[in-house]
Scaffold this motif. Sequence first.
Motif, PDB file in Angstrom:
ATOM      1  N   THR A 152       0.825  -1.217   0.000  1.00  0.00           N
ATOM      2  CA  THR A 152       0.000   0.000   0.000  1.00  0.00           C
ATOM      3  C   THR A 152       0.861   1.271   0.000  1.00  0.00           C
ATOM      4  N   HIS A 153       2.057   1.178   0.570  1.00  0.00           N
ATOM      5  CA  HIS A 153       2.915   2.366   0.668  1.00  0.00           C
ATOM      6  C   HIS A 153       4.379   1.989   0.440  1.00  0.00           C
ATOM      7  N   LEU A 154       5.086   2.885  -0.249  1.00  0.00           N
ATOM      8  CA  LEU A 154       6.525   2.731  -0.479  1.00  0.00           C
ATOM      9  C   LEU A 154       7.232   3.900   0.180  1.00  0.00           C
ATOM     10  N   PHE A 155       8.264   3.625   0.959  1.00  0.00           N
ATOM     11  CA  PHE A 155       9.021   4.689   1.622  1.00  0.00           C
ATOM     12  C   PHE A 155      10.455   4.659   1.113  1.00  0.00           C
ATOM     13  N   ILE A 156      10.948   5.824   0.691  1.00  0.00           N
ATOM     14  CA  ILE A 156      12.310   5.900   0.146  1.00  0.00           C
ATOM     15  C   ILE A 156      13.106   6.915   0.963  1.00  0.00           C
ATOM     16  N   THR A 157      14.201   6.439   1.572  1.00  0.00           N
ATOM     17  CA  THR A 157      14.964   7.313   2.474  1.00  0.00           C
ATOM     18  C   THR A 157      15.847   8.305   1.738  1.00  0.00           C
ATOM     19  N   HIS A 158      16.374   7.890   0.557  1.00  0.00           N
ATOM     20  CA  HIS A 158      17.233   8.790  -0.225  1.00  0.00           C
ATOM     21  C   HIS A 158      17.399   8.237  -1.634  1.00  0.00           C
ATOM     22  N   GLY A 159      18.059   9.035  -2.493  1.00  0.00           N
ATOM     23  CA  GLY A 159      18.030   8.758  -3.924  1.00  0.00           C
ATOM     24  C   GLY A 159      18.984   7.706  -4.445  1.00  0.00           C
ATOM     25  N   VAL A 218       6.178   7.563  -0.539  1.00  0.00           N
ATOM     26  CA  VAL A 218       6.468   8.622   0.429  1.00  0.00           C
ATOM     27  C   VAL A 218       7.977   8.834   0.448  1.00  0.00           C
ATOM     28  N   ALA A 219       8.387  10.071   0.194  1.00  0.00           N
ATOM     29  CA  ALA A 219       9.822  10.390   0.155  1.00  0.00           C
ATOM     30  C   ALA A 219       9.965  11.901   0.250  1.00  0.00           C
ATOM     31  N   ASN A 220      11.201  12.380   0.179  1.00  0.00           N
ATOM     32  CA  ASN A 220      11.384  13.833   0.208  1.00  0.00           C
ATOM     33  C   ASN A 220      10.843  14.465  -1.075  1.00  0.00           C
ATOM     34  N   PHE A 221      10.685  15.759  -1.058  1.00  0.00           N
ATOM     35  CA  PHE A 221      10.071  16.492  -2.168  1.00  0.00           C
ATOM     36  C   PHE A 221      10.812  16.278  -3.487  1.00  0.00           C
ATOM     37  N   GLU A 222      12.143  16.269  -3.443  1.00  0.00           N
ATOM     38  CA  GLU A 222      12.924  16.141  -4.675  1.00  0.00           C
ATOM     39  C   GLU A 222      12.737  14.759  -5.308  1.00  0.00           C
ATOM     40  N   ILE A 223      12.734  13.733  -4.484  1.00  0.00           N
ATOM     41  CA  ILE A 223      12.566  12.373  -5.019  1.00  0.00           C
ATOM     42  C   ILE A 223      11.148  12.192  -5.566  1.00  0.00           C
ATOM     43  N   ILE A 224      10.158  12.726  -4.868  1.00  0.00           N
ATOM     44  CA  ILE A 224       8.779  12.630  -5.366  1.00  0.00           C
ATOM     45  C   ILE A 224       8.639  13.378  -6.696  1.00  0.00           C
ATOM     46  N   THR A 225       9.268  14.542  -6.802  1.00  0.00           N
ATOM     47  CA  THR A 225       9.218  15.295  -8.056  1.00  0.00           C
ATOM     48  C   THR A 225       9.844  14.493  -9.195  1.00  0.00           C
ATOM     49  N   PRO A 266      16.459  13.425  10.114  1.00  0.00           N
ATOM     50  CA  PRO A 266      17.687  13.763   9.393  1.00  0.00           C
ATOM     51  C   PRO A 266      18.614  12.556   9.256  1.00  0.00           C
ATOM     52  N   ALA A 267      19.381  12.532   8.180  1.00  0.00           N
ATOM     53  CA  ALA A 267      20.440  11.544   8.010  1.00  0.00           C
ATOM     54  C   ALA A 267      21.659  12.288   7.473  1.00  0.00           C
ATOM     55  N   LEU A 268      22.825  11.846   7.878  1.00  0.00           N
ATOM     56  CA  LEU A 268      24.061  12.475   7.402  1.00  0.00           C
ATOM     57  C   LEU A 268      24.569  11.646   6.231  1.00  0.00           C
ATOM     58  N   HIS A 269      24.161  12.047   5.020  1.00  0.00           N
ATOM     59  CA  HIS A 269      24.408  11.200   3.851  1.00  0.00           C
ATOM     60  C   HIS A 269      24.024  11.986   2.599  1.00  0.00           C
ATOM     61  N   GLY A 270      24.351  11.465   1.410  1.00  0.00           N
ATOM     62  CA  GLY A 270      23.931  12.087   0.156  1.00  0.00           C
ATOM     63  C   GLY A 270      22.606  11.522  -0.301  1.00  0.00           C
ATOM     64  N   SER A 271      22.099  12.059  -1.440  1.00  0.00           N
ATOM     65  CA  SER A 271      20.817  11.567  -1.937  1.00  0.00           C
ATOM     66  C   SER A 271      20.705  11.688  -3.456  1.00  0.00           C
ATOM     67  N   ASP A 299      19.366  15.715  -8.741  1.00  0.00           N
ATOM     68  CA  ASP A 299      19.201  16.171  -7.373  1.00  0.00           C
ATOM     69  C   ASP A 299      18.125  15.357  -6.650  1.00  0.00           C
ATOM     70  N   GLY A 300      18.539  14.655  -5.617  1.00  0.00           N
ATOM     71  CA  GLY A 300      17.581  13.888  -4.819  1.00  0.00           C
ATOM     72  C   GLY A 300      17.325  14.513  -3.459  1.00  0.00           C
ATOM     73  N   GLY A 301      17.628  15.802  -3.332  1.00  0.00           N
ATOM     74  CA  GLY A 301      17.373  16.492  -2.060  1.00  0.00           C
ATOM     75  C   GLY A 301      18.305  16.019  -0.968  1.00  0.00           C
ATOM     76  N   LEU A 302      17.787  15.929   0.233  1.00  0.00           N
ATOM     77  CA  LEU A 302      18.561  15.500   1.393  1.00  0.00           C
ATOM     78  C   LEU A 302      18.187  14.076   1.782  1.00  0.00           C
ATOM     79  N   ALA A 303      19.197  13.332   2.223  1.00  0.00           N
ATOM     80  CA  ALA A 303      18.925  11.989   2.746  1.00  0.00           C
ATOM     81  C   ALA A 303      18.195  12.086   4.077  1.00  0.00           C
TER      82      ALA A 303
END
Length: 225
Positions: free
Chosen positions: A43-50, A70-77, A106-111, A121-125
């Motif tokens: 029913t739902h997919l969650f993505i932490t980073h790109g 469900v993910a950050n704005f950049e990944i959803i876009t 928050p996560a200290l990582h790339g995306s 651009d995958g926004g912030l991890a």
Amino acid sequence: MRVQYFGHSVFTIEQGSFKGIIDPFIEGNPLCDATVDDFKDVTHLFITHGHGDHIGDAVALAQKSGALIVANFEIITYLESKGLSGHAMHIGGKHAFDFGTVKMTPALHGSGIFEEGTMQDGGLAGGFLFDIDGVKIYHAGDTGLTMEMQLLEEEEIDLALLPIGGNFTMDADDALRAVRMIKPKAVIPMHYGTFEVLDSSPDSFYKGLEGVRGIHLAPGEVYEA
Ligand code: NI
Ligand code: MN
């Protein structure tokens, strides 16, 4: 609540009619024997980073199941540009869904999202903090050790899913420091043993846990939270 591990950072959480999958890296995941077709009624997919080992098979799964991403704005876009629809969130934001609430942590990582030879651009991890029928589950995503984790102690987390494999994320020693900050009731290590560059064994992590229940799940195994 049924929590199932599929290797790397892939978990499903099921409660009633809710079936969420986090970081669905399935087909290319050396630790995962399942295929996209094995995942029914998502029913739902969650993505932490790109990164590819986290977006994984999200597009195929979403197309097949019609699950809400469900993910950050950049990944959803980015995913909307492929004709999918999702729910955009961002770090620190909380939203009440029909199955429970989700907060992005928050996560200290790339995306960055690598596609056709270029990095998009995958926004912030980030990570996800779920509160489903009063059970709190924290999926850290990929992250280095960060002081932000101190803020999670007040959340009284029941189950933390923490990366321990090193190189791209915390290793076992840093993950133990994270546990001392977060103080969850139970913890399941993830993001280890998938690739040669990641530590292969969680043994030292389990040995270092003091007063926190360490749960070992081999890929495919289930924990009742
Ligand atoms: Ni990553
Ligand atoms: Mn990763």
